[in-house]
Scaffold this motif. Sequence first.
Motif, PDB file in Angstrom:
ATOM      1  N   ALA A  98       0.832  -1.206   0.000  1.00  0.00           N
ATOM      2  CA  ALA A  98       0.000   0.000   0.000  1.00  0.00           C
ATOM      3  C   ALA A  98       0.866   1.255   0.000  1.00  0.00           C
ATOM      4  O   ALA A  98       0.585   2.216  -0.719  1.00  0.00           O
ATOM      5  CB  ALA A  98      -0.934  -0.003   1.206  1.00  0.00           C
ATOM      6  N   PHE A  99       1.934   1.256   0.791  1.00  0.00           N
ATOM      7  CA  PHE A  99       2.839   2.403   0.786  1.00  0.00           C
ATOM      8  C   PHE A  99       3.493   2.573  -0.581  1.00  0.00           C
ATOM      9  O   PHE A  99       3.665   3.694  -1.058  1.00  0.00           O
ATOM     10  CB  PHE A  99       3.901   2.273   1.876  1.00  0.00           C
ATOM     11  N   ALA A 100       3.859   1.467  -1.215  1.00  0.00           N
ATOM     12  CA  ALA A 100       4.441   1.552  -2.556  1.00  0.00           C
ATOM     13  C   ALA A 100       3.428   2.115  -3.542  1.00  0.00           C
ATOM     14  O   ALA A 100       3.764   2.952  -4.387  1.00  0.00           O
ATOM     15  CB  ALA A 100       4.927   0.177  -3.010  1.00  0.00           C
ATOM     16  N   THR A 101       2.181   1.690  -3.437  1.00  0.00           N
ATOM     17  CA  THR A 101       1.137   2.186  -4.333  1.00  0.00           C
ATOM     18  C   THR A 101       0.881   3.667  -4.097  1.00  0.00           C
ATOM     19  O   THR A 101       0.674   4.422  -5.044  1.00  0.00           O
ATOM     20  CB  THR A 101      -0.164   1.393  -4.152  1.00  0.00           C
ATOM     21  N   LEU A 102       0.905   4.084  -2.854  1.00  0.00           N
ATOM     22  CA  LEU A 102       0.708   5.501  -2.560  1.00  0.00           C
ATOM     23  C   LEU A 102       1.906   6.337  -3.002  1.00  0.00           C
ATOM     24  O   LEU A 102       1.774   7.534  -3.223  1.00  0.00           O
ATOM     25  CB  LEU A 102       0.428   5.697  -1.072  1.00  0.00           C
ATOM     26  N   THR A 103       3.062   5.707  -3.135  1.00  0.00           N
ATOM     27  CA  THR A 103       4.230   6.411  -3.649  1.00  0.00           C
ATOM     28  C   THR A 103       4.085   6.641  -5.144  1.00  0.00           C
ATOM     29  O   THR A 103       4.338   7.729  -5.646  1.00  0.00           O
ATOM     30  CB  THR A 103       5.509   5.596  -3.369  1.00  0.00           C
ATOM     31  N   LYS A 104       3.669   5.603  -5.847  1.00  0.00           N
ATOM     32  CA  LYS A 104       3.486   5.693  -7.294  1.00  0.00           C
ATOM     33  C   LYS A 104       2.493   4.604  -7.703  1.00  0.00           C
ATOM     34  O   LYS A 104       2.596   3.463  -7.256  1.00  0.00           O
ATOM     35  CB  LYS A 104       4.834   5.480  -7.985  1.00  0.00           C
ATOM     36  N   LEU A 105       1.571   4.943  -8.578  1.00  0.00           N
ATOM     37  CA  LEU A 105       0.487   4.019  -8.911  1.00  0.00           C
ATOM     38  C   LEU A 105       0.931   2.794  -9.699  1.00  0.00           C
ATOM     39  O   LEU A 105       0.170   1.845  -9.830  1.00  0.00           O
ATOM     40  CB  LEU A 105      -0.614   4.754  -9.670  1.00  0.00           C
ATOM     41  N   PHE A 106       2.141   2.797 -10.209  1.00  0.00           N
ATOM     42  CA  PHE A 106       2.630   1.619 -10.926  1.00  0.00           C
ATOM     43  C   PHE A 106       2.695   0.397 -10.019  1.00  0.00           C
ATOM     44  O   PHE A 106       2.778  -0.731 -10.492  1.00  0.00           O
ATOM     45  CB  PHE A 106       4.013   1.873 -11.520  1.00  0.00           C
ATOM     46  N   ALA A 107       2.662   0.606  -8.719  1.00  0.00           N
ATOM     47  CA  ALA A 107       2.730  -0.513  -7.781  1.00  0.00           C
ATOM     48  C   ALA A 107       1.477  -1.381  -7.826  1.00  0.00           C
ATOM     49  O   ALA A 107       1.465  -2.461  -7.237  1.00  0.00           O
ATOM     50  CB  ALA A 107       2.973  -0.008  -6.364  1.00  0.00           C
ATOM     51  N   PHE A 108       0.417  -0.935  -8.517  1.00  0.00           N
ATOM     52  CA  PHE A 108      -0.733  -1.820  -8.713  1.00  0.00           C
ATOM     53  C   PHE A 108      -0.298  -3.117  -9.395  1.00  0.00           C
ATOM     54  O   PHE A 108      -0.939  -4.148  -9.230  1.00  0.00           O
ATOM     55  CB  PHE A 108      -1.811  -1.151  -9.568  1.00  0.00           C
ATOM     56  N   GLY A 109       0.785  -3.070 -10.132  1.00  0.00           N
ATOM     57  CA  GLY A 109       1.283  -4.254 -10.824  1.00  0.00           C
ATOM     58  C   GLY A 109       1.800  -5.335  -9.910  1.00  0.00           C
ATOM     59  O   GLY A 109       2.095  -6.448 -10.357  1.00  0.00           O
ATOM     60  N   ILE A 110       1.899  -5.058  -8.623  1.00  0.00           N
ATOM     61  CA  ILE A 110       2.387  -6.065  -7.687  1.00  0.00           C
ATOM     62  C   ILE A 110       1.299  -7.075  -7.321  1.00  0.00           C
ATOM     63  O   ILE A 110       1.608  -8.159  -6.829  1.00  0.00           O
ATOM     64  CB  ILE A 110       2.955  -5.398  -6.411  1.00  0.00           C
ATOM     65  N   ILE A 111       0.066  -6.753  -7.587  1.00  0.00           N
ATOM     66  CA  ILE A 111      -1.028  -7.625  -7.138  1.00  0.00           C
ATOM     67  C   ILE A 111      -0.973  -9.015  -7.781  1.00  0.00           C
ATOM     68  O   ILE A 111      -1.079 -10.017  -7.067  1.00  0.00           O
ATOM     69  CB  ILE A 111      -2.383  -6.918  -7.326  1.00  0.00           C
ATOM     70  N   PRO A 112      -0.795  -9.166  -9.109  1.00  0.00           N
ATOM     71  CA  PRO A 112      -0.705 -10.534  -9.657  1.00  0.00           C
ATOM     72  C   PRO A 112       0.462 -11.362  -9.098  1.00  0.00           C
ATOM     73  O   PRO A 112       0.243 -12.534  -8.748  1.00  0.00           O
ATOM     74  CB  PRO A 112      -0.566 -10.304 -11.164  1.00  0.00           C
ATOM     75  N   PRO A 113       1.685 -10.815  -8.967  1.00  0.00           N
ATOM     76  CA  PRO A 113       2.733 -11.633  -8.347  1.00  0.00           C
ATOM     77  C   PRO A 113       2.426 -12.010  -6.905  1.00  0.00           C
ATOM     78  O   PRO A 113       2.776 -13.107  -6.464  1.00  0.00           O
ATOM     79  CB  PRO A 113       3.981 -10.753  -8.420  1.00  0.00           C
TER      80      PRO A 113
END
Length: 195
Positions: A98-113
């Motif tokens: 969540a902190f990574a996503t709030l830093t930059k929205l590209f972190a949404f890509g972490i959900i499938p892994p």
Amino acid sequence: LSGLATPFNDLAAYQASVAITASILLLIVIYFLIQIFGWKWGMVMGYLLALDPYFIGHSRVLHTDALLALGMLISLLSLIHSRGQKKRYVIFSGIAAAFATLTKLFAFGIIPPIVGIIIALSWRQEARVRRIIELTAMWVGVYMLTMYVIWPALWIHSNDVLAYLWSGLQPYADDGRRVGETSTFWWYYIREIFA
């Protein structure tokens, strides 16, 4: 007093905050590497990561890519370290993502892994489908709760914020679809990767 600060000093303070945060996150990454791979290999990997030129460059400027990468890496390593058994590390993984996503929205890509790791960790356990659903629900719940607590705009006008977020992401999704449609050959993506 605010008039006494020069723009250079303000920039230096912002850069220092990014560098200090990246250093703290790097220590957390090294902790998880040591826990997963042992002292020797964890320190070697942490040393190589800390001396990576791109990491040094992005953590010294006012740029959030280093924080994004470290937050995502912490999330993945924490989940791997949990081995599907230690719930506190699954919770920590959701918070870090969540902190990574709030830093930059590209972190949404972490959900499938993350879902893939949860499936891999739960595959050999009894009642694996139940365990996969339980761990995924726990991770997603912590992820969403952290996003809600840390992002105050969601407290008041959550529908407006999410609609604005979706409208900002939609052009990128459309661009990717159009790029894929320009060539229907099966080797298109292979060519693009190696070109």
